[in-house]
Design an enzyme around this catalytic site. Structure first.
Site, mmCIF file in Angstrom:
data_model
loop_
_atom_site.group_PDB
_atom_site.id
_atom_site.type_symbol
_atom_site.label_atom_id
_atom_site.label_comp_id
_atom_site.label_asym_id
_atom_site.label_seq_id
_atom_site.Cartn_x
_atom_site.Cartn_y
_atom_site.Cartn_z
ATOM 1 C CD GLU A 1 1.477 4.777 2.138
ATOM 2 O OE1 GLU A 1 1.590 5.948 2.537
ATOM 3 O OE2 GLU A 1 2.228 3.863 2.503
ATOM 4 C CD GLU B 1 5.759 -0.780 2.901
ATOM 5 O OE1 GLU B 1 6.623 0.105 3.055
ATOM 6 O OE2 GLU B 1 4.773 -0.923 3.654
#
Length: 306
Positions: free
Chosen positions: A179, A184
């Site tokens: 990932e 974020e």
């Protein structure tokens, strides 16, 4: 974000400290081939440059279209359901209810404090709705420059993300798939974003990453910013507005496996609440919006095809 298996429609999540969201086993290996221009009468050098330029742009969505229309289904698919593993509070809805074009060249992902269809979440009747999109069945690629220009939402409990999962996710699961969290943001850190790698032996809170903060106390919700990675074999570099803030290689993994030399697909989502950002409180106003100006992927001419 992180990945887990939802109880209803399956979707994927990831990110720094996010629990794994197990999505359905999707057929994720769509190769994207860029066609070279034909019939050019320029010199050999000019023709070669034109060919490289054409081959460089392998994915682009500028989100042009009438206000209220849904995203282009040839580029994105919508995921639906809740996320118990991260203890998020939203239900990701289908259609254009929470993800629609604004008619001015933007995709708007909207988080609302509502439940118009009696959606059920892990904690009972859902309190919020939002949206999550991926390219698992439409676009997968290894290497290149991957970027999104976005304006993030504001407020406690908001958790926008732009990230990628390995195309073999449906076969090997998470974190073996790998990932790449390109960006974020959690609402209690309005001036900071995070870029993180997750893989076998370095997942969840053990992800490998770094933070980037705006100068002078600025908030990311105040304006659009461009979040990107430059990805090559055995190397990934993160940047914000062209400012590089970290590079990761296999040497950073403490002997664990580097699982990023293969195709990945992209994900955009706006979560509400969860273990990392915490839940919304009385200071949080709704609706909140993640406004996306564009998503682009450019290939490195030296990189092998996906």
């Amino acid at each position: 974000m992180t990945v887990h298996t939802p109880t209803r429609h399956k979707r994927r999540l990831s990110g720094k400290r996010r629990a794994v969201l197990g999505a359905a086993s999707l057929a994720c290996c769509c190769a994207v081939a860029a066609a070279l221009p034909s019939g050019a009468s320029a010199s050999p050098d000019a023709s070669e440059a034109a060919g490289k330029k054409a081959a460089a742009a392998s994915f682009a969505d500028e989100f042009d279209g009438p206000a209220g229309s849904a995203v282009d289904s040839s580029k994105w698919q919508l995921e639906t359901g809740d996320n118990e593993s991260n203890h998020e509070r939203q239900y990701y809805t289908p259609g254009s209810d929470n993800a629609a074009l604004d008619g001015e060249g933007h995709l708007v992902i909207t988080a609302r404090k509502e439940n118009p269809a009696d959606y059920q979440c892990w904690y009972g009747t859902c309190e919020y709705t939002s949206s999550r999109l991926n390219t698992a069945t439409t676009f997968n690629q290894a290497y290149g420059h991957v970027e999104a220009r976005m304006k993030v939402p504001r407020g406690q409990g908001m958790w926008p993300a732009f990230w990628m999962l390995g195309s073999d996710f449906g076969d090997v699961g998470w974190p073996a798939s790998g990932e790449i969290d390109i960006m974020e943001n959690v609402g209690f850190e309005p001036g900071t974003v995070h870029g993180t790698l997750h893989g076998p032996g370095y997942s969840g809170a053990g992800g490998i990453g770094a933070d980037y903060s705006l100068p002078g106390g600025e908030d990311f919700a105040d304006d659009f910013h461009t979040f990107a990675v430059d990805w090559a074999p055995d190397s990934i570099t993160w940047s914000v507005d062209g400012n590089e803030f970290q590079t990761r290689t296999p040497a950073d993994l403490g002997g664990n496996e580097w699982v990023f030399n293969k195709p990945f697909f992209m994900i955009l989502n706006l979560a509400v609440g969860g273990d990392w950002p915490g839940d919304p409180d009385d200071s949080t106003t709704f609706p909140q919006e993640l406004v996306v100006d564009h998503v682009r992927v450019e290939t490195d001419d030296a990189a092998p095809p996906a």
